[in-house]
Design a protein around this motif. Structure first.
Motif, short mmCIF file in Angstrom:
data_model
loop_
_atom_site.label_atom_id
_atom_site.label_comp_id
_atom_site.label_asym_id
_atom_site.label_seq_id
_atom_site.Cartn_x
_atom_site.Cartn_y
_atom_site.Cartn_z
N TYR A 155 -15.28 -24.61 33.27
CA TYR A 155 -14.14 -24.86 32.38
C TYR A 155 -13.02 -23.88 32.66
CZ TYR A 155 -11.57 -24.93 27.93
OH TYR A 155 -10.59 -24.98 26.98
N ASP A 193 -9.87 -21.75 21.63
CA ASP A 193 -10.60 -22.67 22.49
C ASP A 193 -10.85 -22.13 23.90
OD1 ASP A 193 -10.94 -24.59 20.57
OD2 ASP A 193 -9.13 -25.70 21.10
N LYS A 208 -16.36 -21.34 24.71
CA LYS A 208 -17.56 -21.72 25.48
C LYS A 208 -18.26 -20.47 26.03
CE LYS A 208 -16.17 -26.39 26.96
NZ LYS A 208 -15.02 -26.52 26.06
N GLN A 216 -18.15 -35.29 10.09
CA GLN A 216 -17.32 -34.83 11.19
C GLN A 216 -15.93 -35.44 11.10
OE1 GLN A 216 -17.95 -32.58 13.53
NE2 GLN A 216 -15.94 -32.85 14.48
N TYR A 253 -22.38 -26.69 18.24
CA TYR A 253 -23.09 -26.27 19.45
C TYR A 253 -24.59 -26.44 19.26
CZ TYR A 253 -18.73 -24.29 21.19
OH TYR A 253 -17.45 -24.14 21.66
N GLU A 271 -21.58 -27.00 23.81
CA GLU A 271 -20.84 -27.76 22.81
C GLU A 271 -21.34 -29.19 22.71
OE1 GLU A 271 -16.15 -28.31 21.49
OE2 GLU A 271 -16.67 -27.82 23.56
N ILE A 272 -21.47 -29.67 21.48
CA ILE A 272 -21.80 -31.08 21.26
C ILE A 272 -20.53 -31.90 21.47
CG2 ILE A 272 -22.60 -32.77 19.56
CD1 ILE A 272 -24.13 -30.49 18.21
N PRO A 273 -20.57 -32.95 22.26
CA PRO A 273 -19.37 -33.76 22.50
C PRO A 273 -18.72 -34.22 21.19
CG PRO A 273 -21.13 -34.44 23.97
CD PRO A 273 -21.73 -33.45 23.00
N GLY A 274 -17.38 -34.18 21.16
CA GLY A 274 -16.66 -34.60 19.97
C GLY A 274 -16.37 -33.49 18.99
N GLY A 275 -16.66 -32.24 19.40
CA GLY A 275 -16.34 -31.11 18.53
C GLY A 275 -17.27 -30.96 17.35
N THR A 308 -6.65 -32.40 19.32
CA THR A 308 -6.89 -31.25 20.19
C THR A 308 -5.65 -31.01 21.05
OG1 THR A 308 -7.92 -32.64 21.88
CG2 THR A 308 -9.38 -31.57 20.29
N THR A 356 -12.71 -36.01 13.30
CA THR A 356 -12.37 -35.99 14.73
C THR A 356 -11.20 -35.06 15.00
OG1 THR A 356 -13.15 -38.25 14.94
CG2 THR A 356 -11.76 -37.39 16.71
#
Length: 694
Positions: free
Chosen positions: A474, A437, A441, A394, A458, A451-455, A399, A396
């Motif tokens: 959101y 973005d 969602k 991953q 899913y 979504e899994i936290p941290g991008g 964003t 980071t």
């Protein structure tokens, strides 16, 4: 002939011909050269030419050029001199885009009336003048095409005062016609069967269900073509023939009559463009919108050139530059929205035409805002990458603040976020909504994923309503809410999942039934829910067929018929009848195509003793030599088939694909078992089933 870019300009004087010279009739001319005069003299055949290209680019003419008698290639006449043309040297184009001169060839006998002017390779129709008549003048004239004056005098009149776009008129999607069709007639006035292509294609879309249709028409010897194309709602689609691409507006129930040509001219801003492209006959709603989109909206607001003005290159300050470009686009949007009533208000066209033209302009600006955001995400955003050990890790990344990015759009929320007519920009608009973005969602909620936290991607949830609540929260937090794009993205993504399950089953249907009510209650349009339920009912039928609850024989197979598309497919697969066939449509410029072919090598070895063949099919007009070189280097086994651009379009029409790689699985009897097929495992159910068939 070669062309190259440079920053130095050189200008040359034009050369005049004698009174005896004539503009000759020709069958075909290359885009970079025009014959302006021809004259027989006592000592030579003089041919006046105009070299053409956009400024700062060069053109080079070959000293090996000759005239070859039509029908007898043994009769050839050498190039013996020039005036104002330096052979085999780069001639740089001035601001006028042209350089004029004379070519002097050996004297051609009076008995020879027609010649080809061959620059180098006799078989290269793209760089030679074909069918030049030495004694017959050109008689073809440009057709009478619609102008602004025609619209004012003869076009559909406005029925009511118009003060600006009102999207609420279209909130019920009344413009949607599931079975709608548009009729297209056309003429390529200087067409020749020797030009190297014989088809015209138009790709149309239905963004509600994520489908497309590649529509192909053969071109008659006189350059005419005609076709009906499925169009469920008003949209701009790509017309393609040869190397010409043109956006045309189509709407259900309407007819347009196109007049254009192969001859092109260099345009400093747009590159090579057709010398004319327009619409004939009595103005219709479609032809009026087409003409005004080109001659009014594009020129007045420059919406076709936004990429060059607002693109943000990757750099350390890319985030800051993206915010700034986004705000500048927002200011442009403010200006255009304010100006549109003044620009369109007094035109004697319908309110619908003005609404479409407004949506077209607004949508183009919105697309550019989406593009710079997407470009930032690709360059700087969180993502997965393969590390040196070959493992996924991953990244980071950075964003953007979505509230800041969205703020300029919210100044015109009803025009850009609650406007179904933005569908006129077709699948590009929906693509940006799906993958930026803002609505991602919402798209993933349709699969019951969060979504899994941290991008980091899913993951599915046990509670299928939770992703929708997260998406709603959101969108509410940035004042967007349950707008039209959110509803369309959820609906289309849901339908797309229905159509991509390899093997529909009761288990997948159970999950689908949990998700479906969440989408239905969020859709404000009865039409959208009707579309959704039709696709859902089709999926239920597929499940019943897969589990042998009902007989589904003959429902899904594409049967090869006598059509041009069917004939092309039959010609390809006939030598391999009796084998299960995997057709892999690919191109040398497609990275996923190449990597997929490499990854399939071990599986092909496993299937070597089975009645199975992999047929790799590519467009011969798109880098044939490069394809062959790469295939040899990578030692790609299988059958390598190269088709003409016309046949490539016919196959696209048959299987309805625009992107590659694209796979098709065909049974031993020639019936198509699966389109959009991914050959990823020798244990896959569809493949095993096909191999075991008697």
């Amino acid at each position: 002939m070669k062309i190259k870019n440079i920053s130095i300009l050189t200008s040359f004087a034009a050369l005049a011909f004698t009174a005896n010279a004539l503009l000759p009739k020709t069958e075909l001319q290359p885009r970079w050269l025009r014959v302006t005069d021809v004259e027989r003299t006592d000592s030579a055949t003089r041919v006046g030419i105009r070299l053409q290209n956009i400024p700062n680019y060069w053109v080079r003419y070959n000293s090996s050029a000759r005239l070859i008698a039509d029908g007898d290639t043994t009769l050839q006449y050498k190039l013996i001199g020039t005036e104002n043309i330096d052979l085999d040297k780069e001639i740089w184009m001035p601001a006028s885009c042209k350089h004029e001169g004379v070519l002097l060839f050996e004297k051609v006998p009076e008995s020879i009336k027609v010649v080809d002017m061959v620059e180098s390779n006799i078989d290269d129709v793209n760089n030679n003048v074909i069918g030049m008549h030495l004694d017959e003048a050109e008689t073809r004239t440009s057709p009478a095409i619609l102008t602004m004056e025609d619209i004012i005098k003869k076009g559909p009149k406005k029925s009511e005062p118009w003060t600006g776009l009102d999207p609420s008129r279209y909130s019920d999607l009344s413009f949607y016609d599931k079975n709608g069709k548009a009729h297209i007639k056309g003429r390529i006035t200087d067409y020749s069967p020797r030009c190297g292509f014989s088809t015209v294609s138009v790709t149309t879309y239905n963004d509600f269900i994520g489908s497309q249709k590649v529509n192909v028409s053969n071109i008659a010897s006189d350059g005419s073509f005609e076709m009906d194309v499925p169009v469920s709602y008003p949209q701009f689609d790509a017309l393609e023939f040869g190397k010409t691409y043109k956006n045309i507006f189509l709407m259900p129930g309407d007819t347009i009559s196109i007049a254009t040509c192969l001859a092109v001219r260099p345009d400093p801003e747009r590159g090579y463009v057709a010398e004319y492209f327009g619409y004939e006959g009595t103005p219709t709603e479609s032809s009026v919108i087409n003409l005004l989109a080109d001659s009014l909206i594009n020129r007045h607001y420059g919406v076709n050139n936004l990429w060059g003005k607002y693109y943000v290159a990757e750099s350390d300050s890319m985030a800051t530059m993206t915010y700034q470009s986004n705000e500048r686009l927002g200011n442009l949007l403010d200006s255009v929205v304010s100006d549109l009533p003044k620009l369109l208000g007094d035109l004697p066209v319908s309110s619908f035409a003005k609404d479409v033209l407004s949506s077209y302009a607004i949508g183009k600006i919105g697309l550019m805002m989406d593009d710079i955001e997407m470009n930032f995400g690709f360059a700087k955003g969180p993502r997965l990458k393969v590390n040196e050990e070959g493992e996924l890790e991953q990244v980071t990344g950075e964003t953007l603040d979505i509230a800041t990015i969205t703020a300029p759009k919210l100044r015109h929320k009803e025009l850009i976020l609650d406007n179904p007519l933005l569908l006129c920009n077709s699948m590009i608009q929906l693509n940006r909504w799906e993958y930026n973005d803002l609505f991602r969602k919402s798209a993933m909620a349709s699969s019951g994923s969060v979504e899994i936290p941290g991008g980091g991607g899913y993951i599915s949830t046990d509670d299928p309503s939770l992703p929708f609540k997260i998406a709603d929260s959101y969108l509410d937090s940035i004042s967007v809410g349950n707008c039209f794009p959110a509803q369309l993205v959820q609906t289309k993504s849901f339908i797309n999942r229905l159509n991509t399950f390899e093997t529909p089953s009761s288990k997948t249907l159970e999950r689908i039934n949990q998700i479906l009510p969440n989408i239905i209650k969020r859709n404000n349009s009865e039409v959208m829910n009707t579309i959704l339920m039709e696709e859902y009912n089709g999926f239920v039928k597929d499940v019943l067929i897969a589990e042998n609850a009902i007989d589904g024989s003959g429902n899904d197979a594409i049967i090869i018929d006598g059509s041009a598309e069917g004939e092309v497919l039959e010609k390809i697969i006939a030598p391999y009848r009796g084998n299960v066939l995997f057709l892999d449509f690919w191109g040398i410029g497609c990275g996923p195509c190449r990597s997929g072919m490499v990854s399939q090598k071990p599986m092909l070895e496993e299937l070597a003793d089975k009645p199975f063949r992999a047929l790799y099919i590519a467009n011969a007009d798109e880098g044939l030599d490069a394809c062959k070189k790469w295939l040899r280097k990578e030692d790609i086994k299988g059958e390598h088939i190269f088709v003409s651009n016309d046949d490539w379009l016919r196959l696209r029409s048959l299987f309805n694909f625009s992107g590659i790689p694209f796979g098709v699985l065909i049974c031993k009897d020639g019936k198509v078992l699966k389109t959009g097929y991914h050959f990823s495992s020798t244990n896959e159910v569809n493949l095993l089933k096909a191999l075991e068939e008697k």
